[in-house]
Design an enzyme around this catalytic site. Sequence first.
Site, mmCIF file in Angstrom:
data_model
loop_
_atom_site.group_PDB
_atom_site.id
_atom_site.type_symbol
_atom_site.label_atom_id
_atom_site.label_comp_id
_atom_site.label_asym_id
_atom_site.label_seq_id
_atom_site.Cartn_x
_atom_site.Cartn_y
_atom_site.Cartn_z
ATOM 1 N N LYS A 205 0.824 -1.224 0.000
ATOM 2 C CA LYS A 205 0.000 0.000 0.000
ATOM 3 C C LYS A 205 0.851 1.264 0.000
ATOM 4 O O LYS A 205 1.999 1.262 0.424
ATOM 5 C CB LYS A 205 -0.970 -0.029 1.187
ATOM 6 C CG LYS A 205 -2.088 -1.046 0.937
ATOM 7 C CD LYS A 205 -3.134 -1.068 2.008
ATOM 8 C CE LYS A 205 -4.214 -2.112 1.632
ATOM 9 N NZ LYS A 205 -5.102 -2.402 2.751
ATOM 10 N N ARG A 239 -2.786 -10.015 5.618
ATOM 11 C CA ARG A 239 -3.332 -10.198 4.271
ATOM 12 C C ARG A 239 -2.307 -9.654 3.284
ATOM 13 O O ARG A 239 -2.062 -8.452 3.252
ATOM 14 C CB ARG A 239 -4.661 -9.443 4.160
ATOM 15 C CG ARG A 239 -5.353 -9.566 2.807
ATOM 16 C CD ARG A 239 -6.621 -8.729 2.792
ATOM 17 N NE ARG A 239 -7.287 -8.825 1.513
ATOM 18 C CZ ARG A 239 -6.937 -8.114 0.434
ATOM 19 N NH1 ARG A 239 -5.937 -7.263 0.490
ATOM 20 N NH2 ARG A 239 -7.600 -8.271 -0.701
HETATM 21 N N1 HH2 Z 1 -7.211 -4.271 1.620
HETATM 22 C C1 HH2 Z 1 -7.658 -4.387 0.356
HETATM 23 C C2 HH2 Z 1 -8.757 -5.211 0.055
HETATM 24 N N2 HH2 Z 1 -9.348 -5.946 1.010
HETATM 25 N N3 HH2 Z 1 -9.490 -6.635 3.260
HETATM 26 C C3 HH2 Z 1 -9.055 -6.562 4.522
HETATM 27 N N4 HH2 Z 1 -9.631 -7.310 5.481
HETATM 28 N N5 HH2 Z 1 -8.010 -5.747 4.868
HETATM 29 C C4 HH2 Z 1 -7.359 -4.965 3.958
HETATM 30 O O1 HH2 Z 1 -6.420 -4.215 4.342
HETATM 31 C C5 HH2 Z 1 -7.805 -5.012 2.604
HETATM 32 C C6 HH2 Z 1 -8.903 -5.872 2.280
HETATM 33 C C7 HH2 Z 1 -6.987 -3.619 -0.737
HETATM 34 O O2 HH2 Z 1 -5.926 -4.346 -1.304
HETATM 35 P P1 HH2 Z 1 -6.019 -5.153 -2.697
HETATM 36 O O3 HH2 Z 1 -7.059 -6.210 -2.593
HETATM 37 O O4 HH2 Z 1 -4.678 -5.637 -3.064
HETATM 38 O O5 HH2 Z 1 -6.404 -4.057 -3.760
HETATM 39 P P2 HH2 Z 1 -7.748 -3.714 -4.535
HETATM 40 O O6 HH2 Z 1 -8.754 -3.293 -3.508
HETATM 41 O O7 HH2 Z 1 -7.347 -2.604 -5.468
HETATM 42 O O8 HH2 Z 1 -8.207 -4.954 -5.247
#
Ligand code: HH2
Length: 260
Positions: A205, A239
């Site tokens: 992030k 995660r």
């Molecule tokens: N961060 C993202 C998505 N889901 N769920 C939890 N529980 N905690 C988090 O910090 C979290 C999450 C964002 O990351 P990512 O899935 O890589 O990106 P995107 O939302 O662009 O798909």
Amino acid sequence: MGVLNVTPDSFSDGGLFLDPDAAVARALALAAEGADLLDVGGESTRPGAPPVTAEEEMARVLPVLERLASAGFPLPVSIDTSKPEVARAALRAGAAMVNDVRALADPALADLVAAARVPVVLMHMRGTPQDMRWRAVYGDVAREVRDELEAALDRAVRAGVARERVMLDPGLGFAKTAEQSMEVLARLGELTGLGRPLVVGPSRKSFLAGPTGAPVGERLPGTLAAVTAAVLAGAHIVRVHDVREMRAATDLADEILRNL
Ligand code: HH2
């Protein structure tokens, strides 16, 4: 918890795993790298991401979940969604857990999770990915995140979700500036008093970009530092996208904790 984003637009890996074959191969690779759980999502929640319909989200994730189930995928799978229709179909297709970045704000999803008796992650956010940037206004960010997570936990329990099935996540990068995310991570220990396991998602992030403004592909060292700090402060689940490297860090952090 290994991340599998079946999306065209996720902030770090958008488009890489939209094809079900590529997604299944990625899931197997994450399991081989040492993941204990797999988190499958079909909607990007990065700041400003456009919303996706339930039909589109299901069209992305269901073929992957079905293939994983029929291939005997060895890990429990969580579905990263805020939509009851998607969660219902995903649980039918083999998912065993719900990860909701909106902390069951939708009462229909709370009812579903309660009735299905599955574990659930309640993540802290304010507003939606579209408007959360403007809601990052806090007096004491760590205390307010703690209080809002406690309120989300109480709301879930009132909706019939068993307290012992709930995990809590401070939502790094969600409705928080980089400085606020860093402070919440530094003060993560304050959340252990809520009495539920903590999930933390710092992976790649932007708050980890550091003084040089490292681009997303160069945030592995920052993610390692954040994951290690999170485990030492009491996180139970991290995660992450880069499972092999993070597994090595969490194993070492666990060993440090055993020597306390
Ligand atoms: N961060 C993202 C998505 N889901 N769920 C939890 N529980 N905690 C988090 O910090 C979290 C999450 C964002 O990351 P990512 O899935 O890589 O990106 P995107 O939302 O662009 O798909």
